[in-house]
Write a protein that holds these residues in place. Structure first.
Motif, PDB file in Angstrom:
ATOM      1  N   ARG A   3       0.837  -1.218   0.000  1.00 29.68           N
ATOM      2  CA  ARG A   3       0.000   0.000   0.000  1.00 29.68           C
ATOM      3  C   ARG A   3       0.864   1.259   0.000  1.00 29.68           C
ATOM      4  O   ARG A   3       0.558   2.244  -0.660  1.00 29.68           O
ATOM      5  N   ASP A   4       1.990   1.216   0.755  1.00 24.25           N
ATOM      6  CA  ASP A   4       2.906   2.370   0.752  1.00 24.25           C
ATOM      7  C   ASP A   4       3.516   2.553  -0.639  1.00 24.25           C
ATOM      8  O   ASP A   4       3.666   3.678  -1.130  1.00 24.25           O
ATOM      9  N   ARG A   5       3.870   1.427  -1.254  1.00 26.04           N
ATOM     10  CA  ARG A   5       4.435   1.477  -2.614  1.00 26.04           C
ATOM     11  C   ARG A   5       3.442   2.111  -3.581  1.00 26.04           C
ATOM     12  O   ARG A   5       3.792   2.974  -4.383  1.00 26.04           O
ATOM     13  N   ALA A   6       2.184   1.648  -3.487  1.00 21.83           N
ATOM     14  CA  ALA A   6       1.150   2.170  -4.398  1.00 21.83           C
ATOM     15  C   ALA A   6       0.929   3.663  -4.149  1.00 21.83           C
ATOM     16  O   ALA A   6       0.780   4.451  -5.095  1.00 21.83           O
ATOM     17  N   SER A   7       0.937   4.077  -2.864  1.00 20.27           N
ATOM     18  CA  SER A   7       0.737   5.504  -2.564  1.00 20.27           C
ATOM     19  C   SER A   7       1.914   6.330  -3.088  1.00 20.27           C
ATOM     20  O   SER A   7       1.725   7.430  -3.616  1.00 20.27           O
ATOM     21  N   ALA A   8       3.129   5.783  -2.932  1.00 18.20           N
ATOM     22  CA  ALA A   8       4.320   6.495  -3.423  1.00 18.20           C
ATOM     23  C   ALA A   8       4.257   6.636  -4.937  1.00 18.20           C
ATOM     24  O   ALA A   8       4.552   7.704  -5.498  1.00 18.20           O
ATOM     25  N   HIS A   9       3.840   5.570  -5.592  1.00 20.96           N
ATOM     26  CA  HIS A   9       3.731   5.592  -7.061  1.00 20.96           C
ATOM     27  C   HIS A   9       2.731   6.669  -7.482  1.00 20.96           C
ATOM     28  O   HIS A   9       2.993   7.463  -8.386  1.00 20.96           O
ATOM     29  N   ARG A  10       1.601   6.718  -6.780  1.00 23.73           N
ATOM     30  CA  ARG A  10       0.551   7.678  -7.151  1.00 23.73           C
ATOM     31  C   ARG A  10       1.034   9.105  -6.946  1.00 23.73           C
ATOM     32  O   ARG A  10       0.827   9.977  -7.804  1.00 23.73           O
ATOM     33  N   LEU A  11       1.698   9.358  -5.804  1.00 21.54           N
ATOM     34  CA  LEU A  11       2.184  10.722  -5.530  1.00 21.54           C
ATOM     35  C   LEU A  11       3.245  11.131  -6.555  1.00 21.54           C
ATOM     36  O   LEU A  11       3.211  12.241  -7.097  1.00 21.54           O
ATOM     37  N   ALA A  12       4.177  10.223  -6.842  1.00 22.96           N
ATOM     38  CA  ALA A  12       5.238  10.552  -7.811  1.00 22.96           C
ATOM     39  C   ALA A  12       4.643  10.756  -9.203  1.00 22.96           C
ATOM     40  O   ALA A  12       4.979  11.734  -9.895  1.00 22.96           O
ATOM     41  N   ALA A  13       3.746   9.866  -9.611  1.00 19.62           N
ATOM     42  CA  ALA A  13       3.170   9.969 -10.960  1.00 19.62           C
ATOM     43  C   ALA A  13       2.351  11.259 -11.092  1.00 19.62           C
ATOM     44  O   ALA A  13       2.409  11.936 -12.124  1.00 19.62           O
ATOM     45  N   THR A  14       1.608  11.621 -10.042  1.00 15.05           N
ATOM     46  CA  THR A  14       0.818  12.859 -10.102  1.00 15.05           C
ATOM     47  C   THR A  14       1.753  14.065 -10.197  1.00 15.05           C
ATOM     48  O   THR A  14       1.492  15.004 -10.963  1.00 15.05           O
ATOM     49  N   THR A  15       2.847  14.041  -9.436  1.00 14.13           N
ATOM     50  CA  THR A  15       3.814  15.144  -9.506  1.00 14.13           C
ATOM     51  C   THR A  15       4.376  15.256 -10.923  1.00 14.13           C
ATOM     52  O   THR A  15       4.475  16.355 -11.486  1.00 14.13           O
ATOM     53  N   LEU A  16       4.716  14.133 -11.530  1.00 12.95           N
ATOM     54  CA  LEU A  16       5.322  14.164 -12.871  1.00 12.95           C
ATOM     55  C   LEU A  16       4.298  14.571 -13.930  1.00 12.95           C
ATOM     56  O   LEU A  16       4.632  15.232 -14.913  1.00 12.95           O
ATOM     57  N   ARG A  17       3.048  14.180 -13.716  1.00 10.22           N
ATOM     58  CA  ARG A  17       1.981  14.526 -14.665  1.00 10.22           C
ATOM     59  C   ARG A  17       1.759  16.038 -14.733  1.00 10.22           C
ATOM     60  O   ARG A  17       1.381  16.575 -15.751  1.00 10.22           O
ATOM     61  N   HIS A  18       1.987  16.734 -13.609  1.00  9.94           N
ATOM     62  CA  HIS A  18       1.715  18.184 -13.552  1.00  9.94           C
ATOM     63  C   HIS A  18       3.013  18.984 -13.354  1.00  9.94           C
ATOM     64  O   HIS A  18       2.974  20.121 -12.898  1.00  9.94           O
TER      65      HIS A  18
END
Ligand code: SAM
Length: 448
Positions: free
Chosen positions: A72-87
């Motif tokens: 779950r931590d991995r998935a949350s980290a992925h989501r935060l990083a991907a959202t940062t890179l998307r914007h």
């Protein structure tokens, strides 16, 4: 706008400066306290810094630094990083007037993560600010904690207004890609701002897990973030993950039943599975041993059969000429940017040029594998002209091929993807009302 990644010298992690000297906070004092452990933000920070500073792929850092982490931590980290890179582009621009001087790149990365939490992930302001202040302290960047506190508090108050004045579509795509995409650029960029859903291809007769939406082509769509392994029927091999656009190249090969089909560059095997399901005798050629193993595991889970060959498709040849070749060529992967927003900031124009040379070599290799009259289905998950229509035109110009356009009937389920000259082309802005799709290109050639 500062275009990530930068070419600046690496930061001294101990001092938070580029020259090693101490540095004072730019934004006032924040009371010292022991920073809380936070594996999610630590991993997201490593991912974002890896992309921005070192052009390191998101998955590479996720695999290395995320080992042993709770899923779950991995998935949350992925989501935060991907959202940062998307914007990344628009948030970099938003921060510019709020900073009196250029912060070191890792500090900027942390600030960007904070802005992403505030403006795109609906993290409560106190948590969005506090987690970034703590992150900086944990990473030897305590002198910048006050700056982060002041800047992020301001973003939490005024961020939406600051964002309203910016052309996010344009800023969140590097200029070379924006101009290469021409008239499609704005629609593509809008599509890239959304997380990709999960699309399943069902084995014939299988029942779709609950909660999906059946798309016009038969793929079943689930909301972004759905975990495929948690869906009923996964262990029994009832389906596999495959974006709706990626299902089309095999469908455009026509009737493959009983035919020998060489599937070049085959792992992880989504198209191999489609071919085997449709009754083809499939020879799946994959260069990377670990990826070939994954393909075999996927085919076994689906209770299908295909022969796997670990070889370089440019030099490998079948024992006898074959009826059909599917070439899903290695490419810039700009069509999958919704899933891999790191690629936006990693690829460069010269990468596309080098990939196009490899694509030509693989098309020529496919020619040598085919019987006269045999069919090549060329596909790439790229949005770039150089990897799509230009490769087909170049192949025809080299000789030995006849172009075989896709008819309207063949693309009746996805008419929007048919180009005026009978090629297949999608991008993330299409079917936006249904949740978009990946970018793909396909064309069919006959060996003469
Ligand atoms: C775009 S992916 C293929 C996706 C796959 N066709 C599917 O539908 O699941 C590209 C694959 O090609 C492999 N590859 C790249 N160059 C290759 C080559 N020269 N010969 C064989 N495989 C290659 C890569 O290792 C990678 O697994």
């Amino acid at each position: 706008m500062t275009q990530p990644p930068s070419n600046k010298p690496p930061l001294n992690p101990a001092s938070g400066t580029r020259n090693g000297g101490p540095r004072r906070s730019q934004g006032g004092r924040t009371p010292e306290r022991r920073p809380a452990p936070d594996p999610t933000r630590d991993l997201a920070f490593d991912i974002v810094c890896g992309v921005v500073e070192h052009r390191r792929m998101l998955e590479t850092t996720l695999d290395r630094a995320g080992q042993g982490l709770d899923p779950r931590d991995r998935a949350s980290a992925h989501r935060l990083a991907a959202t940062t890179l998307r914007h990344l582009g628009s948030m970099t621009e938003l921060l510019q007037p709020l900073l009196r001087r250029e912060p070191p790149e890792p500090v900027r990365c942390a600030l960007l993560m904070g802005v992403a939490q505030l403006l795109h992930l609906e993290t409560p302001p106190h948590a969005a600010v506090g987690t970034i202040v703590d992150l900086l302290r944990r990473r030897g960047l305590a002198p910048f904690a006050g700056l982060a506190n002041a800047v992020l508090r301001r973003v939490s108050r005024e961020g939406q207004e600051l964002l309203d004045g910016l052309d996010e579509d344009r800023l969140d795509v590097p200029p070379w890609l924006w101009s290469a995409w021409g008239k499609r650029a704005r629609a593509i960029s809008r599509g890239l701002h959304r997380e990709a859903p999960l699309d399943l291809t069902l084995r014939p007769g299988a029942v779709a897990p609950e909660g999906g939406e059946v798309l016009p082509t038969g793929s079943v769509r689930y909301p972004a973030g759905t975990r495929i392994m948690a869906l009923e029927g996964f262990e029994d091999g009832a389906f596999w993950a495959q974006d709706v656009a990626a299902t089309m190249p095999v469908k455009l090969m026509g009737d493959v039943a009983g035919k020998t089909v060489v599937d070049l560059c085959a792992a992880p095997g989504g198209k191999t599975a489609q071919l085997a399901t449709a009754g083809a005798q499939v020879v799946a050629v994959e260069r990377e041993e670990a990826r070939a193993k994954r393909l075999e595991e996927n085919i076994a889970r689906l209770k299908l059969s295909a022969k796997t060959v670990i070889a370089d498709a440019a030099t490998w040849r079948p024992d006898a000429p074959v009826d059909m070749v599917l070439l899903d060529a290695p490419c810039s992967a700009t069509g999958t940017l919704r899933r891999h927003p790191d690629v936006l900031w990693i690829k460069r124009p010269r990468d596309v040029t080098a990939l196009a040379e490899g694509q030509d070599a693989l098309i020529d290799a496919a020619h040598e594998m085919l019987k006269p009259g045999g069919v090549l289905l060329y596909a790439v998950c790229s949005l770039q002209d150089e990897e799509g229509p230009e490769r087909i035109k170049a192949a025809i110009a080299r000789g030995g091929w006849k172009f075989d356009p896709f008819s309207e009937a063949e693309l009746a389920d996805m008419a929007v993807a048919r180009t005026w000259d009978g090629m297949f082309r999608t991008h993330p802005g299409l079917w936006s009302e249904l949740g978009g799709m990946d970018g793909f290109f396909a064309a069919r050639l006959i060996k003469v």
